[in-house]
Design a protein around this motif. Structure first.
Motif, short mmCIF file in Angstrom:
data_model
loop_
_atom_site.label_atom_id
_atom_site.label_comp_id
_atom_site.label_asym_id
_atom_site.label_seq_id
_atom_site.Cartn_x
_atom_site.Cartn_y
_atom_site.Cartn_z
N THR A 61 -48.77 -18.42 -44.57
CA THR A 61 -49.46 -17.40 -43.78
C THR A 61 -49.22 -16.01 -44.36
O THR A 61 -50.17 -15.23 -44.52
CB THR A 61 -49.00 -17.45 -42.31
OG1 THR A 61 -49.35 -18.74 -41.78
CG2 THR A 61 -49.65 -16.37 -41.47
N VAL A 62 -47.99 -15.71 -44.70
CA VAL A 62 -47.67 -14.41 -45.29
C VAL A 62 -48.42 -14.23 -46.60
O VAL A 62 -49.01 -13.18 -46.86
CB VAL A 62 -46.14 -14.25 -45.47
CG1 VAL A 62 -45.81 -13.03 -46.32
CG2 VAL A 62 -45.46 -14.17 -44.11
N LYS A 63 -48.45 -15.27 -47.43
CA LYS A 63 -49.11 -15.16 -48.73
C LYS A 63 -50.64 -15.08 -48.59
O LYS A 63 -51.30 -14.39 -49.36
CB LYS A 63 -48.71 -16.32 -49.62
CG LYS A 63 -47.25 -16.22 -50.05
CD LYS A 63 -46.89 -17.22 -51.09
CE LYS A 63 -45.45 -17.26 -51.46
NZ LYS A 63 -44.75 -16.06 -51.66
N ILE A 64 -51.20 -15.77 -47.62
CA ILE A 64 -52.65 -15.74 -47.40
C ILE A 64 -53.10 -14.36 -46.92
O ILE A 64 -54.15 -13.87 -47.33
CB ILE A 64 -53.06 -16.83 -46.37
CG1 ILE A 64 -52.92 -18.21 -46.98
CG2 ILE A 64 -54.48 -16.60 -45.86
CD1 ILE A 64 -52.99 -19.35 -45.97
N LEU A 65 -52.31 -13.73 -46.06
CA LEU A 65 -52.75 -12.50 -45.40
C LEU A 65 -52.22 -11.19 -46.01
O LEU A 65 -52.58 -10.12 -45.55
CB LEU A 65 -52.35 -12.54 -43.92
CG LEU A 65 -52.99 -13.66 -43.10
CD1 LEU A 65 -52.44 -13.65 -41.68
CD2 LEU A 65 -54.51 -13.53 -43.09
N SER A 66 -51.38 -11.26 -47.04
CA SER A 66 -50.77 -10.05 -47.60
C SER A 66 -51.29 -9.79 -49.02
O SER A 66 -51.33 -10.70 -49.84
CB SER A 66 -49.25 -10.18 -47.65
OG SER A 66 -48.73 -10.35 -46.36
N TYR A 67 -51.66 -8.51 -49.27
CA TYR A 67 -52.10 -8.13 -50.61
C TYR A 67 -52.15 -6.61 -50.71
O TYR A 67 -52.13 -5.90 -49.71
CB TYR A 67 -53.47 -8.73 -50.96
CG TYR A 67 -54.54 -8.40 -49.95
CD1 TYR A 67 -55.28 -7.22 -50.03
CD2 TYR A 67 -54.81 -9.27 -48.90
CE1 TYR A 67 -56.25 -6.91 -49.10
CE2 TYR A 67 -55.78 -8.97 -47.95
CZ TYR A 67 -56.50 -7.79 -48.06
OH TYR A 67 -57.46 -7.49 -47.13
N THR A 68 -52.20 -6.12 -51.94
CA THR A 68 -52.40 -4.70 -52.23
C THR A 68 -53.58 -4.60 -53.18
O THR A 68 -53.94 -5.59 -53.83
CB THR A 68 -51.15 -4.07 -52.89
OG1 THR A 68 -51.00 -4.63 -54.19
CG2 THR A 68 -49.89 -4.28 -52.06
N PRO A 69 -54.17 -3.41 -53.35
CA PRO A 69 -55.30 -3.29 -54.27
C PRO A 69 -54.92 -3.64 -55.71
O PRO A 69 -55.73 -4.20 -56.45
CB PRO A 69 -55.70 -1.82 -54.18
CG PRO A 69 -55.06 -1.27 -52.97
CD PRO A 69 -53.90 -2.17 -52.64
N GLU A 70 -53.69 -3.34 -56.09
CA GLU A 70 -53.24 -3.59 -57.46
C GLU A 70 -52.93 -5.07 -57.72
O GLU A 70 -53.02 -5.53 -58.85
CB GLU A 70 -51.98 -2.76 -57.78
CG GLU A 70 -52.17 -1.26 -57.68
CD GLU A 70 -52.12 -0.74 -56.25
OE1 GLU A 70 -52.75 0.30 -56.01
OE2 GLU A 70 -51.48 -1.36 -55.39
N THR A 71 -52.54 -5.79 -56.68
CA THR A 71 -52.07 -7.17 -56.89
C THR A 71 -52.91 -8.21 -56.15
O THR A 71 -52.50 -9.36 -56.05
CB THR A 71 -50.61 -7.30 -56.42
OG1 THR A 71 -50.55 -7.04 -55.02
CG2 THR A 71 -49.69 -6.38 -57.20
N VAL A 72 -54.08 -7.83 -55.65
CA VAL A 72 -54.86 -8.73 -54.80
C VAL A 72 -55.22 -10.04 -55.52
O VAL A 72 -55.15 -11.11 -54.92
CB VAL A 72 -56.11 -8.03 -54.21
CG1 VAL A 72 -57.11 -7.66 -55.28
CG2 VAL A 72 -56.74 -8.88 -53.12
N GLU A 73 -55.58 -9.98 -56.79
CA GLU A 73 -55.92 -11.22 -57.52
C GLU A 73 -54.70 -12.10 -57.69
O GLU A 73 -54.77 -13.32 -57.54
CB GLU A 73 -56.56 -10.90 -58.86
CG GLU A 73 -57.99 -10.44 -58.74
CD GLU A 73 -58.64 -10.17 -60.09
OE1 GLU A 73 -57.92 -10.07 -61.12
OE2 GLU A 73 -59.87 -10.05 -60.11
N GLN A 74 -53.58 -11.50 -58.06
CA GLN A 74 -52.34 -12.26 -58.22
C GLN A 74 -51.89 -12.86 -56.89
O GLN A 74 -51.48 -14.01 -56.82
CB GLN A 74 -51.25 -11.36 -58.80
CG GLN A 74 -49.93 -12.09 -59.01
CD GLN A 74 -48.84 -11.15 -59.51
OE1 GLN A 74 -49.08 -9.97 -59.75
NE2 GLN A 74 -47.65 -11.68 -59.65
N ASN A 75 -52.00 -12.08 -55.80
CA ASN A 75 -51.64 -12.58 -54.47
C ASN A 75 -52.53 -13.77 -54.09
O ASN A 75 -52.05 -14.76 -53.53
CB ASN A 75 -51.76 -11.49 -53.42
CG ASN A 75 -50.76 -10.37 -53.62
OD1 ASN A 75 -51.16 -9.25 -53.88
ND2 ASN A 75 -49.48 -10.65 -53.51
N ALA A 76 -53.83 -13.65 -54.38
CA ALA A 76 -54.76 -14.74 -54.07
C ALA A 76 -54.43 -15.99 -54.87
O ALA A 76 -54.43 -17.10 -54.33
CB ALA A 76 -56.20 -14.30 -54.34
#
Length: 170
Positions: A61-76
């Motif tokens: 849940t934390v990984k699905i819903l958390s991101y920043t503009p700089e790391t959004v692709e890596q987070n996804a």
């Protein structure tokens, strides 16, 4: 005893068959009683199994819903490794079409924390966990927006790893 009053071979065969049947019935009944009186344990009865699925749901849940503009692709990409089935397909499409472009264009940062989670259902290869989430979202220079929600996370055990197959806000 006279030869005519002595039991014959047919009588002894009948007695032997009845005795063997009685012994077999007693043994079968004893075995059935033993089997049926054993405590059957479900994975839901094990504290460690419940903790494992709650941790898997919380982490995902934390990984699905958390991101920043700089790391959004890596987070996804990281979140995708925790997903399966139709939800994986939906998530990839939604992230690529909506979230990644918006996060970059509007400078969106989202941070999610799971406040609490609990098992709704748990089997050998499937589980359902209810998680309560606090989420903070910031877009550009706007003040942060906070939201609280609940999500039912459907998990499937694949190759010994719990993966998210459903993610339904409540």
């Amino acid at each position: 005893m006279t030869p005519s009053t002595r039991p014959g071979p047919l009588w002894w065969t009948l007695v032997s068959v009845l005795l063997a049947g009685t012994i077999s019935a007693v043994l079968l009944g004893g075995w059935q009683m033993t089997v049926k009186n054993r405590a059957v344990t479900s994975p839901a009865d094990h504290v460690a199994a419940r903790q494992e699925v709650v941790e898997a749901a919380t982490n995902a849940t934390v990984k699905i819903l958390s991101y920043t503009p700089e790391t959004v692709e890596q987070n996804a990409s990281t979140a995708e490794t925790l997903l399966t089935g139709e939800f994986l397909d939906y998530y990839v499409d939604f992230m690529n079409r909506t979230v990644i472009p918006a996060a970059r264009q509007k400078q969106v940062t989202t941070t999610a924390t799971v406040v609490r989670g609990g098992v709704v259902a748990l089997g050998d290869s499937a589980a359902s966990v209810l998680v309560y989430v606090n989420q903070t979202t910031t877009a550009g220079t706007e003040p942060p927006k906070k939201a609280a929600s609940a999500v039912r996370v459907g998990l499937q055990r694949i190759d010994g790893v719990w993966r998210v197959g459903a993610f339904d806000p409540i």
